[in-house]
Design a protein around this motif. Structure first.
Motif, PDB file in Angstrom:
ATOM      1  N   ASP A   1      -4.187   9.716  10.474  1.00  0.00           N
ATOM      2  CA  ASP A   1      -3.657   8.628  11.240  1.00  0.00           C
ATOM      3  C   ASP A   1      -5.009   9.210  12.249  1.00  0.00           C
ATOM      4  O   ASP A   1      -5.068   7.899  12.788  1.00  0.00           O
ATOM      5  CB  ASP A   1      -2.712   9.499  12.674  1.00  0.00           C
ATOM      6  N   GLY A   2      -6.136  10.012  11.888  1.00  0.00           N
ATOM      7  CA  GLY A   2      -7.414  10.420  12.998  1.00  0.00           C
ATOM      8  C   GLY A   2      -8.392   9.013  12.501  1.00  0.00           C
ATOM      9  O   GLY A   2      -9.292   9.120  13.387  1.00  0.00           O
ATOM     10  N   TYR A   3      -8.248   9.152  11.072  1.00  0.00           N
ATOM     11  CA  TYR A   3      -8.971   8.365  10.502  1.00  0.00           C
ATOM     12  C   TYR A   3      -9.151   6.885  10.133  1.00  0.00           C
ATOM     13  O   TYR A   3      -9.445   6.064   9.850  1.00  0.00           O
ATOM     14  CB  TYR A   3      -9.311   8.789   8.106  1.00  0.00           C
ATOM     15  N   LEU A   4      -7.766   6.613  10.748  1.00  0.00           N
ATOM     16  CA  LEU A   4      -7.153   4.965  10.744  1.00  0.00           C
ATOM     17  C   LEU A   4      -7.539   4.912  11.777  1.00  0.00           C
ATOM     18  O   LEU A   4      -7.242   2.946  11.762  1.00  0.00           O
ATOM     19  CB  LEU A   4      -5.614   5.153  10.029  1.00  0.00           C
ATOM     20  N   SER A   5      -7.565   5.133  12.626  1.00  0.00           N
ATOM     21  CA  SER A   5      -7.247   4.762  14.439  1.00  0.00           C
ATOM     22  C   SER A   5      -9.073   4.683  14.693  1.00  0.00           C
ATOM     23  O   SER A   5      -9.693   6.197  15.173  1.00  0.00           O
ATOM     24  CB  SER A   5      -6.841   5.323  15.344  1.00  0.00           C
ATOM     25  N   ILE A   6      -9.956   3.488  15.033  1.00  0.00           N
ATOM     26  CA  ILE A   6     -11.300   3.349  14.543  1.00  0.00           C
ATOM     27  C   ILE A   6     -11.050   3.252  16.391  1.00  0.00           C
ATOM     28  O   ILE A   6     -11.177   1.681  16.250  1.00  0.00           O
ATOM     29  CB  ILE A   6     -12.005   2.384  13.422  1.00  0.00           C
ATOM     30  N   GLU A   7     -12.671   4.037  16.854  1.00  0.00           N
ATOM     31  CA  GLU A   7     -12.612   3.034  18.420  1.00  0.00           C
ATOM     32  C   GLU A   7     -14.177   2.347  17.893  1.00  0.00           C
ATOM     33  O   GLU A   7     -15.191   2.164  16.460  1.00  0.00           O
ATOM     34  CB  GLU A   7     -13.184   3.768  19.180  1.00  0.00           C
ATOM     35  N   PRO A   8     -14.820   1.344  18.843  1.00  0.00           N
ATOM     36  CA  PRO A   8     -15.468   0.735  18.503  1.00  0.00           C
ATOM     37  C   PRO A   8     -16.805   0.882  18.082  1.00  0.00           C
ATOM     38  O   PRO A   8     -17.583   0.208  17.341  1.00  0.00           O
ATOM     39  CB  PRO A   8     -15.769  -0.193  20.223  1.00  0.00           C
ATOM     40  N   LEU A   9     -17.613   2.427  18.847  1.00  0.00           N
ATOM     41  CA  LEU A   9     -18.644   2.319  18.140  1.00  0.00           C
ATOM     42  C   LEU A   9     -18.439   3.890  17.047  1.00  0.00           C
ATOM     43  O   LEU A   9     -19.602   4.134  16.529  1.00  0.00           O
ATOM     44  CB  LEU A   9     -18.834   2.722  19.031  1.00  0.00           C
ATOM     45  N   ASP A  10     -17.117   4.095  16.815  1.00  0.00           N
ATOM     46  CA  ASP A  10     -16.849   4.976  15.485  1.00  0.00           C
ATOM     47  C   ASP A  10     -17.689   4.242  14.278  1.00  0.00           C
ATOM     48  O   ASP A  10     -18.379   2.886  14.690  1.00  0.00           O
ATOM     49  CB  ASP A  10     -15.486   4.683  14.982  1.00  0.00           C
ATOM     50  N   ASP A  11     -17.704   5.032  13.415  1.00  0.00           N
ATOM     51  CA  ASP A  11     -18.687   5.497  11.529  1.00  0.00           C
ATOM     52  C   ASP A  11     -17.342   4.474  11.082  1.00  0.00           C
ATOM     53  O   ASP A  11     -17.025   5.577  10.345  1.00  0.00           O
ATOM     54  CB  ASP A  11     -19.701   5.903  11.600  1.00  0.00           C
ATOM     55  N   TYR A  12     -18.228   3.069  11.123  1.00  0.00           N
ATOM     56  CA  TYR A  12     -16.865   2.238  10.624  1.00  0.00           C
ATOM     57  C   TYR A  12     -17.040   2.869   8.175  1.00  0.00           C
ATOM     58  O   TYR A  12     -16.263   3.238   7.743  1.00  0.00           O
ATOM     59  CB  TYR A  12     -17.048   0.765  10.109  1.00  0.00           C
ATOM     60  N   ALA A  13     -18.227   2.721   7.800  1.00  0.00           N
ATOM     61  CA  ALA A  13     -18.416   3.017   6.684  1.00  0.00           C
ATOM     62  C   ALA A  13     -18.170   4.360   6.189  1.00  0.00           C
ATOM     63  O   ALA A  13     -17.569   4.990   5.386  1.00  0.00           O
ATOM     64  CB  ALA A  13     -20.694   3.026   6.362  1.00  0.00           C
ATOM     65  N   SER A  14     -18.258   5.394   6.885  1.00  0.00           N
ATOM     66  CA  SER A  14     -17.372   6.869   6.888  1.00  0.00           C
ATOM     67  C   SER A  14     -16.094   7.352   6.403  1.00  0.00           C
ATOM     68  O   SER A  14     -15.177   7.824   5.822  1.00  0.00           O
ATOM     69  CB  SER A  14     -17.513   8.206   7.405  1.00  0.00           C
ATOM     70  N   ARG A  15     -15.263   5.896   6.777  1.00  0.00           N
ATOM     71  CA  ARG A  15     -13.390   5.808   7.450  1.00  0.00           C
ATOM     72  C   ARG A  15     -13.218   4.848   6.015  1.00  0.00           C
ATOM     73  O   ARG A  15     -12.331   5.351   5.308  1.00  0.00           O
ATOM     74  CB  ARG A  15     -13.488   5.306   8.072  1.00  0.00           C
ATOM     75  N   GLN A  16     -14.533   4.301   5.233  1.00  0.00           N
ATOM     76  CA  GLN A  16     -13.510   3.974   3.928  1.00  0.00           C
ATOM     77  C   GLN A  16     -12.944   4.367   2.995  1.00  0.00           C
ATOM     78  O   GLN A  16     -12.143   4.031   2.677  1.00  0.00           O
ATOM     79  CB  GLN A  16     -15.017   3.534   3.366  1.00  0.00           C
TER      80      GLN A  16
END
Length: 720
Positions: free
Chosen positions: A86-101
């Motif tokens: 859950d914590g990895y799927l919820s992304i805020e605008p300035l979060d590191d998207y690449a680290s969530r792949q």
């Protein structure tokens, strides 16, 4: 194998099928005890149950299938995995998207597994169902992160997409309205507007201030060709976030508004919203690879639209970042393709713009399935480009191909239907079938009045969006209205209804305050005078227009006049107008491509007037400028025009260069290249090079899109 190992193998059989980093598996399965899990993974690797490769875990397909045939993940394990995800799927605008792949890859496989095994999952309680639904919504909002370096296959229908399957499954089992908006967005992405609108309307019943819904509606209206409504929804989302003090959520909306302005060519407002988006970021760092950075490059490319090479450099950076963050066929690449289309169209590179639009269509179809709507828009662009080059047979073929696509007009965007009607009007104009022209144009007018033209209240509400508080013409729809009016003028002119034709132009002149536009429109008033038989008066009117033009627009006005002087075979007057246009102080305001085209046409007219001694230097200048502009199509056409004015060996060399630089159209025919080979055959034959002439003649016939023209065939009959 211990029970713990069996449990790990069952989990790995679900989420490690495409490879998963050890750190991600630890965070999802045993975040509190990673060392024990790593030891277990190493043990399973030594026994060939799992495979390790540079800190990535792979599970063999055969092993995975065998395990999942015997074991299923219990609801408590599934609950644990979903909670950790859950914590990895919820992304805020300035979060590191690449680290969530990695987590999105795991989510795609895990959520798909749960959906498939739903009936066999024992003990599904309300908390589990809610957590599953929440995970699906978060996953669907950034689904493209789940395909890094994944060689996925294209979908043939929207219903094959994993996010569509999950969203529709959740809606079926729960009836929850939260799934209406993302499902509506997917329908809108492939232009299934009836379904999209139905889902958006249902979603709106529960929440009138859903900003994600407003942005989805904005994007849909932009695709529909309803530009004012697109700005309306986006600006309302911005205002809602302002009221709720959701500053970070407005970053993307500001950049989206900047992109909308860029798409419309509203430079000042594009810069304004770009700066506002950056201001909201403040001094915070943005990860090196990030969706916002992709938007930065896209906006920069639109701001550099007058310099295609610079604009393309920005797009290449956006493309590279997109490939790193998403997959090779990410929908974001379709946005990059449509921007590339706009850049090439603005530069007058019509065939390159069509290539870019074809890429846009291919990305859409790969991701969302087939759509007749964007195919129709592509055909309209091809028809317009064909008309520009005099390839009327090609235009007729695409006109015929376009008709079956519109079996159910109501489901097509108003913009698509409008431009279909406009392209049909243009095609009929080339045939001088004015009755059919009027029928198609009336259809375009009704679409504009009934569906596209915004009302005054909407326009007034948009004034804060734009620099100076003035809503630009492109947002109001004046470009649509002008294209209708100018085609109406051409129809009345062709019918000899000069009074009615004059009214069209005077009405447009009265509706614009821009000097250049008023002068360009006034060029048509002199055309009426000339067609009524008073050539001297018409020429005088044209000269007066040039004298009224200031330095910034004198080249463009002079060239517009020259084109009609050539069309009416007033070649010696055309020479005078060319000489006026080609003054250094006026060419400063023209593009390299425009000057090259002017030189090409000037040289051609001089040849017609028997002034060959003056033309050769102009041909050579046109060649140099086309090379400087990196316009190979333009270069090929210069050589083709030049070669058509020469004979024998000199013509052979020039036409051979034209053929060399002209890239053949995709498919089996190319009317322009057919003409070049026809010219080539003619000149080779005149030199007694019979075999080469026959080969060129064969090429000319095979490339022509329909029955080879009788007059062409007669000219090269000895070589056919």
């Amino acid at each position: 194998m211990t029970e713990e190992e069996k449990r790990l193998m069952t989990i790995a059989s679900v989420i490690c099928m495409e490879g998963l980093e050890i750190a991600a598996l630890c965070n999802l399965h045993k975040p509190d005890d990673p060392h024990v899990l790593c030891d277990m993974i190493s043990s399973l690797d030594r026994r060939n149950w799992l495979f390790l490769d540079h800190n990535r875990i792979y599970c063999d397909t055969g092993v995975s299938c065998a395990i999942l045939d015997k074991r299923t993940l219990r609801v408590n394990y599934l609950m644990c995995l979903l909670s950790n995800l859950d914590g990895y799927l919820s992304i805020e605008p300035l979060d590191d998207y690449a680290s969530r792949q990695q987590y999105f890859v795991a989510a795609r496989l895990l959520l798909g597994y749960i959906m498939e095994k739903w009936d066999n999952v024992i003990g599904k309680d309300d908390p589990f169902v809610k957590l599953f639904m929440k995970s699906v919504l978060h996953f669907a909002s950034n689904v493209e992160l789940s395909f890094p370096n994944n060689k996925r296959r294209p979908v043939t229908r929207l219903e094959e997409r994993i996010d569509y399957k999950l969203l529709s499954f959740c809606m079926r089992i729960t009836g929850d309205i939260s799934f209406y908006r993302p499902l509506g967005t997917l329908y809108a992405n492939i232009f299934r507007y009836d379904e999209a609108i139905a889902f958006f309307n249902a979603a709106e019943l529960s929440s009138t201030n859903d900003n994600e819904l407003l942005i989805s509606r904005s994007k849909m209206n932009n695709d529909l060709g309803l530009t004012a409504m697109a700005f309306h929804y986006a600006y309302n989302a911005y205002l809602n976030n302002m009221q709720e003090n959701s500053t970070d959520k407005n970053i993307r909306i500001c950049l989206y508004l900047s992109l909308l302005c860029g798409f419309c060519g509203i430079r000042g407002s594009c810069i304004r919203w770009f700066r506002e988006g950056k201001r909201l970021i403040k001094k915070r760092d943005i990860p090196e690879i990030h969706p916002l950075r992709i938007m930065f490059f896209e906006i920069e490319s639109l701001l550099a639209i007058d310099n295609p090479s610079t604009a393309n450099e920005y797009l290449e950076k956006a493309e590279l970042m997109c490939l790193k963050l998403y997959s090779n066929y990410s929908p974001e690449l379709s946005t990059i393709s449509i921007i590339r289309y706009l850049i090439y169209a603005h530069a007058g590179l019509s065939r390159k713009s069509i290539e870019a639009y074809r890429d846009y269509v291919n990305y859409n179809h790969f991701n969302y399935g087939y759509s007749a709507a964007d195919i129709s828009a592509l055909y309209s662009a091809i028809i317009e480009s064909s008309h520009e080059r005099g390839c009327f047979c090609t235009a007729d073929i695409y006109e015929a191909l376009m008709q079956p696509l519109h079996t159910n007009d109501a489901t097509f965007a108003p913009g698509v239907r409008f431009y279909k009607a406009i392209s049909e009007t243009s095609t009929c104009l080339t045939r001088r079938d004015y009755d059919k022209c009027a029928t198609h144009l009336e259809k375009a007018r009704q679409i504009f009045i009934g569906e596209i033209s915004p009302d005054k209240a909407l326009v007034d509400a948009l004034s804060p969006v734009f620099e100076g508080g003035t809503v630009p013409d492109c947002v109001i729809g004046k470009e649509y209205a002008r294209s209708i009016s100018l085609l109406g003028f051409e129809i009345d002119l062709g019918r000899g209804k000069y009074h009615d034709a004059r009214k069209h132009i005077l009405n447009e002149i009265n509706n614009t305050t821009n000097l250049k536009d008023r002068l360009l429109l006034s060029v048509n008033l002199a055309r009426i005078t000339i067609l009524k038989g008073n050539i001297e008066k018409g020429i005088k009117q044209w000269k007066e227009l040039i004298n009224r033009a200031d330095a910034s627009c004198r080249f463009e006005v002079s060239m517009a006049i020259t084109e009609w002087a050539i069309a009416y075979e007033l070649y010696y007057y055309a020479v005078d107008f060319f000489e006026e246009a080609m003054q250094a102080e006026y060419m400063l305001y023209a593009t390299t491509k425009d000057i090259a085209v002017a030189l090409r046409n000037y040289a051609d007219v001089l040849e017609t007037c028997g002034m060959q001694d003056k033309s050769d230097e102009l041909w050579q200048q046109a060649v140099r400028l086309m090379k400087a502009a990196n316009d190979l199509d333009g270069l090929a056409l210069v050589y083709s025009y030049w070669g058509a004015t020469k004979q024998d060996h000199q013509a052979e060399i020039l036409i051979a260069k034209a053929i060399k630089y002209w890239k053949q159209e995709p498919g089996v025919f190319d009317e322009t290249l057919s003409y070049m080979y026809w010219l080539y055959s003619l000149n080779l034959g005149m030199q007694g090079k019979t075999e080469e002439a026959k080969a060129a003649a064969s090429k000319a016939v095979s490339l022509y899109p329909s029955t080879f023209p009788e007059n062409w065939a007669e000219a090269i009959e000895p070589y056919m």
